[in-house]
Enzyme design. Structure first.
Site, short mmCIF file in Angstrom:
data_model
loop_
_atom_site.label_atom_id
_atom_site.label_comp_id
_atom_site.label_asym_id
_atom_site.label_seq_id
_atom_site.Cartn_x
_atom_site.Cartn_y
_atom_site.Cartn_z
N THR A 155 9.82 2.41 -1.30
CA THR A 155 8.76 1.43 -1.54
C THR A 155 8.30 1.49 -3.00
OG1 THR A 155 8.00 1.90 0.72
CG2 THR A 155 6.54 0.59 -0.66
N GLU A 174 -3.31 -2.90 2.23
CA GLU A 174 -4.18 -2.15 3.14
C GLU A 174 -4.21 -0.66 2.82
OE1 GLU A 174 -2.69 0.23 5.20
OE2 GLU A 174 -0.79 -0.33 4.25
N LYS A 206 9.48 6.47 -11.10
CA LYS A 206 9.48 5.02 -10.94
C LYS A 206 9.89 4.38 -12.27
CE LYS A 206 4.86 5.05 -9.92
NZ LYS A 206 3.57 4.54 -9.40
N ASP A 240 -3.40 4.62 -8.96
CA ASP A 240 -3.30 3.19 -8.68
C ASP A 240 -4.01 2.79 -7.38
OD1 ASP A 240 -1.42 4.40 -7.07
OD2 ASP A 240 0.27 3.12 -7.67
N ARG A 241 -4.44 3.77 -6.60
CA ARG A 241 -5.17 3.41 -5.37
C ARG A 241 -6.66 3.62 -5.54
NH1 ARG A 241 -1.91 5.29 -0.02
NH2 ARG A 241 0.19 4.76 -0.75
N ARG A 300 11.49 9.28 -4.43
CA ARG A 300 10.69 10.48 -4.15
C ARG A 300 11.54 11.49 -3.42
NH1 ARG A 300 4.75 7.82 -2.70
NH2 ARG A 300 4.96 6.27 -4.35
N ASP A 332 -1.51 9.11 -8.77
CA ASP A 332 -1.18 8.43 -10.02
C ASP A 332 -2.19 7.35 -10.42
OD1 ASP A 332 -0.36 6.94 -7.80
OD2 ASP A 332 1.17 5.87 -8.93
N LYS A 360 -0.99 -1.78 -9.14
CA LYS A 360 -2.32 -1.66 -8.56
C LYS A 360 -3.13 -0.70 -9.43
CE LYS A 360 -0.75 1.45 -4.90
NZ LYS A 360 0.65 1.40 -4.44
N ASP A 417 -5.93 8.04 -6.18
CA ASP A 417 -4.83 8.87 -5.69
C ASP A 417 -4.10 9.60 -6.82
OD1 ASP A 417 -3.54 6.68 -6.84
OD2 ASP A 417 -1.90 6.72 -5.40
N SER A 472 2.94 9.76 -6.35
CA SER A 472 1.69 9.10 -5.95
C SER A 472 0.86 9.90 -4.96
CB SER A 472 2.03 7.72 -5.41
OG SER A 472 0.87 7.00 -5.21
N HIS A 473 0.69 9.37 -3.74
CA HIS A 473 -0.21 10.00 -2.78
C HIS A 473 0.41 11.21 -2.08
CE1 HIS A 473 2.26 7.21 -0.52
NE2 HIS A 473 2.04 7.94 0.56
C1 VG1 Z 1 2.94 3.18 0.98
C2 VG1 Z 1 1.95 2.07 1.26
C3 VG1 Z 1 2.24 0.87 0.38
C4 VG1 Z 1 2.23 1.31 -1.08
C5 VG1 Z 1 3.18 2.45 -1.29
C6 VG1 Z 1 3.12 3.02 -2.68
O1 VG1 Z 1 4.26 2.75 1.28
O2 VG1 Z 1 2.01 1.69 2.62
O3 VG1 Z 1 1.28 -0.11 0.63
O4 VG1 Z 1 2.58 0.24 -1.92
O5 VG1 Z 1 2.87 3.53 -0.40
O6 VG1 Z 1 1.84 3.42 -2.98
P1 VG1 Z 1 4.99 3.14 2.64
O7 VG1 Z 1 6.37 2.57 2.51
O8 VG1 Z 1 4.94 4.63 2.76
O9 VG1 Z 1 4.19 2.51 3.73
V1 VG1 Z 1 1.57 4.71 -4.05
O10 VG1 Z 1 0.04 4.65 -4.51
O11 VG1 Z 1 2.01 6.03 -2.98
O12 VG1 Z 1 2.76 4.49 -5.24
CO CO Z 2 -0.25 5.70 -6.12
#
Ligand code: VG1
Ligand code: CO
Length: 590
Positions: free
Chosen positions: A65, A411, A173, A328-329, A69, A326, A423, A324, A160-161
């Site tokens: 996504t 979401e 990325k 962006d959240r 990772r 990085d 984001k 979060d 990220s998270h």
């Molecule tokens: C998750 C979220 C998605 C977001 C992605 C990257 O993806 O659901 O909305 O864009 O993380 O966010 P997934 O495929 O695990 O549902 V970040 O802030 O972790 O780069």
């Molecule tokens: Co992030």
């Protein structure tokens, strides 16, 4: 920008590094005595600087996504990072003569990876690499820098998270010249290159001191270390009414920002505390740590529980927010009032015109498919288009570039606008602060006002983490197989009006993306969506997204899980989660 002279950076030709015999410098004697640590400009001949290193394809390097990772230890294996970076450079049609932005969220292995990537950029003859000081750049800051300086691409190091540390996760990325995540055409090409790679190119040079702002040369490539915050902070000042926000703070408005020991700490300190005058200590967990202090840098009520308990205490401040890994959240929470990300997007869309950067109104809005339809109701009232895209920020890029939308959101606590192509956590916080400063209401009052005007979409996401991948895929496949038969039937007393496997055709470039989540729709009233996560590193994670609309004024303040209980049971009956995954309850409910 000042140019620092050698020996700030010490070069060593490939041949000089060891053994000495192949030294091409033409100053062999000098080399022989001092090659280990000090070499001279004569040695920086790029032809002798670059090595072509043989490698082999490594399985599993398909970006998900949001980038690639994997476990940190996997990334630290010889060739793993290098293969992926070279594949990325190849997919960008080479980086010769190009300017790249490079930075990360500060997690374990960030600095090492940055040293490697700088050498690879030099080995691939990039003109310039712009690096955040100490290797720190939030994702939105990297996007802002790419755009502000007209750079060709960016590399952001973050999972990220996902938790960090030597036993946590790492990620990479690639971003493109618009500042946004590489679209699928590019990520598919990267993956193809990873399956065919035979070598990568790397300059042979000493580590660069990335803690000091300035310029350094590495072969033909300039390495420029910049302040991590400046460009981003300047962009924020151009969008918001800082005087209004400052007046709130001097008037006694209190807030807490939880940086979760991740990348936003330094940004939030400068912007909230230094520039906007929030009280010292407003930013908590402000210092970026390689393992995020052992926490899970995902700003939701479960992982940001320290902030949540403060916001629900008797002496809670007016406003709370978290970001979060990085940056962006964003999570938004008022005093005793949690705001779901889907609602936050809707509220921001309804009020953005009150803020200088958006005073002309919005061209349109976009949300990821599983995000609740709350923002669609606002778009409808404003008479502007609303787009529904697959999960992941890369799908908003074309809509933003084409000027079709101004605001986007997911979401999962991602919200942003056309000011960058990622984001942006802190931006969302500032937009909220600016709106609250203008409207002079509490978060709870703003939500009540919003729901009484548009109705409320009760919303929850249930995550089943680390489940067996094959079992999750079987569950999805069997639900997918019966989608065609579902419309016209009911489940747990709810009538199904539509059911599909979401596929998206980009209205700008016509590209199509399939299998983006199974949607079961109950008219305008309710929806349930099933999706497998594309950001995990072990097993599979099932996400079940549920929403139910309510506009009865006496039922706008009910308990979410209670309100969704019929739908939750319907989801179970549809998919057989318990049976397939051998789980009785979700791991995380947000
Ligand atoms: C998750 C979220 C998605 C977001 C992605 C990257 O993806 O659901 O909305 O864009 O993380 O966010 P997934 O495929 O695990 O549902 V970040 O802030 O972790 O780069
Ligand atoms: Co992030």
């Amino acid at each position: 920008m000042k140019r620092q002279a050698l020996p700030e950076v010490i070069f060593r030709s490939a041949e000089c590094a060891a053994p000495h015999s192949g030294c091409m410098s033409g100053v062999l004697d000098e080399c022989a005595t001092s090659c280990e640590y000090v070499l001279h400009a004569a040695h920086t001949d790029h032809q002798t600087m670059t090595e072509t290193i043989e490698t082999q394809p490594i399985d599993g390097q398909r970006p998900g996504t949001s980038g690639l990772r994997a476990r940190t230890r996997v990334f630290m294996q010889p060739g793993y990072l290098e293969n992926f970076i070279q594949a990325g450079f190849n997919a960008l049609q080479g980086v010769t003569g190009k300017t790249l932005v490079l930075g990360g969220d500060g997690r374990f292995y960030n600095e090492r990876a940055i040293q490697i990537i700088m050498r690879m950029a030099a080995g691939n003859e990039a003109a310039r690499v712009v690096v955040g000081r100490n290797g720190i750049l939030s994702t939105p800051a990297a996007s802002a820098i790419i755009r502000a300086r007209g750079c060709d691409a960016g590399i952001i190091l973050s999972a990220s998270h996902n938790p960090g540390g030597e036993d946590g996760d790492f990620g990479v990325k690639f971003n493109i010249a618009n500042g946004g995540p590489a679209p699928e055409t590019v990520t598919d090409a990267i993956y193809d290159f990873t399956t065919q790679i035979t070598s990568y190119r790397m300059a042979s040079a000493e580590d660069v001191d990335i803690s000091t702002i300035g310029e350094y040369s590495m072969g033909q490539t300039i390495i420029e270390i910049i302040d991590s915050v400046d460009t981003y902070a300047q962009l924020m000042r151009s969008l918001f009414d800082y005087d209004a926000i400052r007046t709130s703070f001097t008037g006694g408005f209190r807030m807490r920002f939880d940086a979760m020991h991740a990348v936003t700490g330094p940004y939030a300190k400068v912007i909230l505390e230094e520039e906007l005058g929030a009280a010292a200590g407003t930013v908590m967990n402000a210092e970026p740590l390689p393992d995020f202090g052992g926490g899970h840098p995902d700003p939701n009520p479960v992982h940001a529980h320290q902030l949540m308990s403060e916001m629900f205490s008797a002496d809670a401040p007016e406003f709370g927010a978290a970001s979060d890994g990085d940056g962006d959240r964003n999570m938004i929470v008022g005093r005793q009032c949690y705001v779901t990300p889907s609602d936050s997007l809707a509220v921001l869309a309804a009020n953005a015109h009150l803020v200088p950067g958006y005073a002309d109104g919005l061209a349109g809005v976009a949300r990821s498919m599983p995000t609740s339809r709350a923002v669609d109701r606002v778009a409808h009232a404003l008479g502007i288009p609303a787009f529904e895209t697959p999960t992941g920020w890369k799908f908003f890029g074309n809509l933003l570039d084409a000027g079709k939308v101004t605001l986007c959101g997911e979401e999962s606590a991602g919200t942003s606008s056309n000011h960058v192509r990622e984001k942006d956590g802190l931006w969302a916080v500032l937009l909220w602060l600016n709106i609250l400063a203008v409207r002079r209401v509490s978060v709870a009052e703003l939500m009540q006002d919003h729901w009484s005007r548009y109705g409320r979409d009760y919303y929850s996401r249930h995550d089943y983490e680390g489940v067996d991948k094959a079992a999750a895929e079987t569950m999805m496949a069997s639900l997918r197989d019966k989608l065609n038969e579902l419309p016209g039937t009911s489940v747990n007393g709810l009538s199904i009006t539509a059911a599909d496997d979401f596929s998206y055709t980009d209205p700008v470039d016509g590209s199509t993306t399939e299998h983006q989540g199974l949607r079961i729709v109950f008219g305008d009233i309710a929806r349930v969506v099933f999706r497998l996560s594309g950001t995990g590193t072990v097993g599979a994670t099932l996400r079940v997204y549920m929403e139910q609309f309510e506009d009865d004024p006496t039922r706008l303040n009910e308990d979410t899980q209670q309100m969704l209980s019929t739908l939750i049971e319907a989801a179970e009956q549809l998919a057989g989660i318990r049976k397939h995954l051998d789980r009785t309850a979700p791991d995380v409910t947000t």
